[in-house]
Design a protein around this motif. Structure first.
Motif, PDB file in Angstrom:
ATOM      1  N   SER A 186      18.054  39.222  46.770  1.00 50.71           N
ATOM      2  CA  SER A 186      17.038  39.159  47.814  1.00 50.71           C
ATOM      3  C   SER A 186      17.224  37.965  48.729  1.00 50.71           C
ATOM      4  O   SER A 186      16.729  37.950  49.856  1.00 50.71           O
ATOM      5  N   ASP A 187      17.939  36.944  48.273  1.00 49.67           N
ATOM      6  CA  ASP A 187      18.215  35.773  49.103  1.00 49.67           C
ATOM      7  C   ASP A 187      19.381  36.006  50.043  1.00 49.67           C
ATOM      8  O   ASP A 187      19.745  35.123  50.814  1.00 49.67           O
ATOM      9  N   ASN A 188      20.013  37.203  49.941  1.00 46.16           N
ATOM     10  CA  ASN A 188      21.155  37.567  50.774  1.00 46.16           C
ATOM     11  C   ASN A 188      22.350  36.642  50.548  1.00 46.16           C
ATOM     12  O   ASN A 188      23.127  36.354  51.452  1.00 46.16           O
ATOM     13  N   ILE A 189      22.481  36.128  49.329  1.00 48.66           N
ATOM     14  CA  ILE A 189      23.621  35.319  48.930  1.00 48.66           C
ATOM     15  C   ILE A 189      24.111  35.843  47.588  1.00 48.66           C
ATOM     16  O   ILE A 189      23.371  36.500  46.857  1.00 48.66           O
ATOM     17  N   PRO A 190      25.391  35.595  47.247  1.00 47.89           N
ATOM     18  CA  PRO A 190      25.955  36.183  46.037  1.00 47.89           C
ATOM     19  C   PRO A 190      25.160  35.845  44.785  1.00 47.89           C
ATOM     20  O   PRO A 190      24.675  34.725  44.622  1.00 47.89           O
ATOM     21  N   ILE A 191      24.997  36.829  43.901  1.00 45.03           N
ATOM     22  CA  ILE A 191      24.347  36.604  42.623  1.00 45.03           C
ATOM     23  C   ILE A 191      25.327  35.904  41.684  1.00 45.03           C
ATOM     24  O   ILE A 191      26.521  35.868  41.943  1.00 45.03           O
ATOM     25  N   PRO A 192      24.832  35.298  40.574  1.00 42.05           N
ATOM     26  CA  PRO A 192      25.697  34.503  39.704  1.00 42.05           C
ATOM     27  C   PRO A 192      26.892  35.268  39.135  1.00 42.05           C
ATOM     28  O   PRO A 192      27.949  34.701  38.935  1.00 42.05           O
ATOM     29  N   THR A 193      26.720  36.569  38.867  1.00 41.35           N
ATOM     30  CA  THR A 193      27.798  37.367  38.294  1.00 41.35           C
ATOM     31  C   THR A 193      28.108  38.535  39.223  1.00 41.35           C
ATOM     32  O   THR A 193      27.189  39.249  39.647  1.00 41.35           O
ATOM     33  N   SER A 194      29.376  38.715  39.543  1.00 41.42           N
ATOM     34  CA  SER A 194      29.755  39.829  40.419  1.00 41.42           C
ATOM     35  C   SER A 194      31.105  40.391  39.993  1.00 41.42           C
ATOM     36  O   SER A 194      31.923  39.701  39.378  1.00 41.42           O
ATOM     37  N   LEU A 195      31.319  41.649  40.343  1.00 39.21           N
ATOM     38  CA  LEU A 195      32.559  42.345  40.031  1.00 39.21           C
ATOM     39  C   LEU A 195      33.149  42.886  41.324  1.00 39.21           C
ATOM     40  O   LEU A 195      32.451  43.531  42.112  1.00 39.21           O
ATOM     41  N   THR A 196      34.443  42.629  41.537  1.00 35.70           N
ATOM     42  CA  THR A 196      35.166  43.150  42.699  1.00 35.70           C
ATOM     43  C   THR A 196      36.315  44.016  42.209  1.00 35.70           C
ATOM     44  O   THR A 196      37.073  43.612  41.335  1.00 35.70           O
ATOM     45  N   VAL A 197      36.439  45.207  42.780  1.00 37.65           N
ATOM     46  CA  VAL A 197      37.489  46.155  42.397  1.00 37.65           C
ATOM     47  C   VAL A 197      38.261  46.534  43.659  1.00 37.65           C
ATOM     48  O   VAL A 197      37.658  46.778  44.716  1.00 37.65           O
ATOM     49  N   GLY A 198      39.587  46.555  43.558  1.00 36.67           N
ATOM     50  CA  GLY A 198      40.408  46.888  44.714  1.00 36.67           C
ATOM     51  C   GLY A 198      41.562  47.804  44.373  1.00 36.67           C
ATOM     52  O   GLY A 198      41.970  47.921  43.205  1.00 36.67           O
ATOM     53  N   PHE A 199      42.093  48.457  45.412  1.00 39.37           N
ATOM     54  CA  PHE A 199      43.195  49.416  45.264  1.00 39.37           C
ATOM     55  C   PHE A 199      44.102  49.278  46.481  1.00 39.37           C
ATOM     56  O   PHE A 199      43.640  49.056  47.601  1.00 39.37           O
ATOM     57  N   GLN A 200      45.417  49.374  46.265  1.00 38.00           N
ATOM     58  CA  GLN A 200      46.359  49.358  47.384  1.00 38.00           C
ATOM     59  C   GLN A 200      47.393  50.460  47.206  1.00 38.00           C
ATOM     60  O   GLN A 200      47.710  50.877  46.090  1.00 38.00           O
ATOM     61  N   HIS A 201      47.917  50.936  48.366  1.00 30.79           N
ATOM     62  CA  HIS A 201      48.910  52.002  48.349  1.00 30.79           C
ATOM     63  C   HIS A 201      49.742  51.922  49.618  1.00 30.79           C
ATOM     64  O   HIS A 201      49.219  51.708  50.720  1.00 30.79           O
ATOM     65  N   GLY A 202      51.051  52.072  49.460  1.00 30.09           N
ATOM     66  CA  GLY A 202      51.942  52.093  50.604  1.00 30.09           C
ATOM     67  C   GLY A 202      52.098  53.506  51.125  1.00 30.09           C
ATOM     68  O   GLY A 202      52.775  54.329  50.498  1.00 30.09           O
ATOM     69  N   LEU A 203      51.443  53.802  52.264  1.00 36.28           N
ATOM     70  CA  LEU A 203      51.562  55.149  52.839  1.00 36.28           C
ATOM     71  C   LEU A 203      53.002  55.437  53.243  1.00 36.28           C
ATOM     72  O   LEU A 203      53.505  56.542  53.065  1.00 36.28           O
ATOM     73  N   PHE A 204      53.655  54.406  53.812  1.00 33.90           N
ATOM     74  CA  PHE A 204      55.062  54.458  54.191  1.00 33.90           C
ATOM     75  C   PHE A 204      55.682  53.139  53.765  1.00 33.90           C
ATOM     76  O   PHE A 204      54.968  52.184  53.433  1.00 33.90           O
ATOM     77  N   PRO A 205      57.010  53.035  53.760  1.00 32.87           N
ATOM     78  CA  PRO A 205      57.629  51.757  53.363  1.00 32.87           C
ATOM     79  C   PRO A 205      57.140  50.556  54.166  1.00 32.87           C
ATOM     80  O   PRO A 205      57.147  49.430  53.666  1.00 32.87           O
ATOM     81  N   SER A 206      56.694  50.774  55.400  1.00 29.23           N
ATOM     82  CA  SER A 206      56.263  49.666  56.253  1.00 29.23           C
ATOM     83  C   SER A 206      54.750  49.623  56.462  1.00 29.23           C
ATOM     84  O   SER A 206      54.260  48.790  57.227  1.00 29.23           O
ATOM     85  N   THR A 207      54.003  50.493  55.792  1.00 23.23           N
ATOM     86  CA  THR A 207      52.550  50.549  55.984  1.00 23.23           C
ATOM     87  C   THR A 207      51.832  50.400  54.654  1.00 23.23           C
ATOM     88  O   THR A 207      52.072  51.171  53.723  1.00 23.23           O
TER      89      THR A 207
END
Length: 258
Positions: A186-207
């Motif tokens: 509610s303070d609009n600032i990060p809570i003490p505990t958080s989880l971040t999940v990410g994914f990456q993929h090369g669509l082409f050799p240069s992208t």
């Protein structure tokens, strides 16, 4: 084959790069701004093999900071020592200035298991401005790490796994927890505990395409296009789905390498 554990900055680096690199999350304390445009310039270079195992690196984020660092890799240890300038707010002057910082780190172990510590000493105040500790466990299947950062006040645990090397497809997750005073959404600032999940993929050799989401309500995406292996352009954006307006924050970047 070397058994060197690498340097302290290598602990959790693969997960950190997938989740944060090129997103442009943190603005320098003293960056250029014109109307709605923010910009800064990041210049770095490294000279390897001054003597076996010893290298030097230079980095400057104009006009925010700059420094030079010596790095030494041994079969079962890695050391760094350097000095630099970093923008900081001087309360007694009510202005932003450059602080002289001495940094050093040490890592012991091998390519599978390593333990390290990192510290920064502020010459002007004669105090340690920061110190951290980290543990890394690496296998052919995944990389995992645990760090205690910001004077051991913040816990950061990360996991990285490459799924398809040919297309650079990989996943990463990071759990952070603060031992300092609790904060609420509610303070609009990060809570003490958080989880971040990410994914990456090369669509082409240069992208390369990356996406991430965290429990603070932030959703981001990044697309990078390389040309001639020397030049790349990127666009990234992030929005807060908890906010009343989902207007994304969009950033553009260019990179040159030699």
């Amino acid at each position: 084959m070397s058994n060197s554990p690498g340097l302290y900055i290598d602990i959790g680096k693969k997960a950190r790069d997938l989740l944060y690199k090129d997103y442009g999350d943190k603005q320098p304390a003293n960056h250029f701004r014109y109307d709605c445009v923010d910009s800064n310039f990041d210049v770095s270079c490294q000279c390897d093999a001054i003597v076996p195992g010893l290298s030097t690196a230079f980095r400057s984020i104009i006009p925010d900071s700059g420094g030079v660092e010596l790095r030494y890799l041994h079969d079962y240890a890695g050391f760094t020592a350097g000095i630099g300038l970093k923008a900081g707010r001087h309360n007694h002057l009510q202005s932003v200035g450059l602080d002289r910082i001495v940094k050093f780190s040490v890592v012991a172990g091998n390519t599978v298991l390593s333990l390290g510590t990192d510290a920064a000493f502020d010459i002007s105040t004669r105090t340690f401005s920061n110190y951290s500790a980290g543990l890394s466990f690496n296998t052919a299947l995944f990389n995992a790490s645990v760090n205690l950062n910001d004077k051991l006040e913040n816990l950061r645990a990360s996991y990285y796994q490459e799924l398809v090397p040919l297309t650079r497809t990989a996943v990463a997750a990071e759990l952070t927890h603060s031992f300092s005073n609790h904060r609420s959404i509610s303070d609009n600032i990060p809570i003490p505990t958080s989880l971040t999940v990410g994914f990456q993929h090369g669509l082409f050799p240069s992208t390369l395409v990356k996406v991430r989401v965290n429990t603070n309500g932030k959703v981001g995406a990044h697309v990078q296009q390389s040309f001639w292996q020397k030049f790349s352009i990127a666009v990234s954006g992030e929005t807060d789905i908890r906010a009343s307006s989902w207007t994304p924050n969009v950033r553009f970047g260019m990179a040159f390498s030699s």
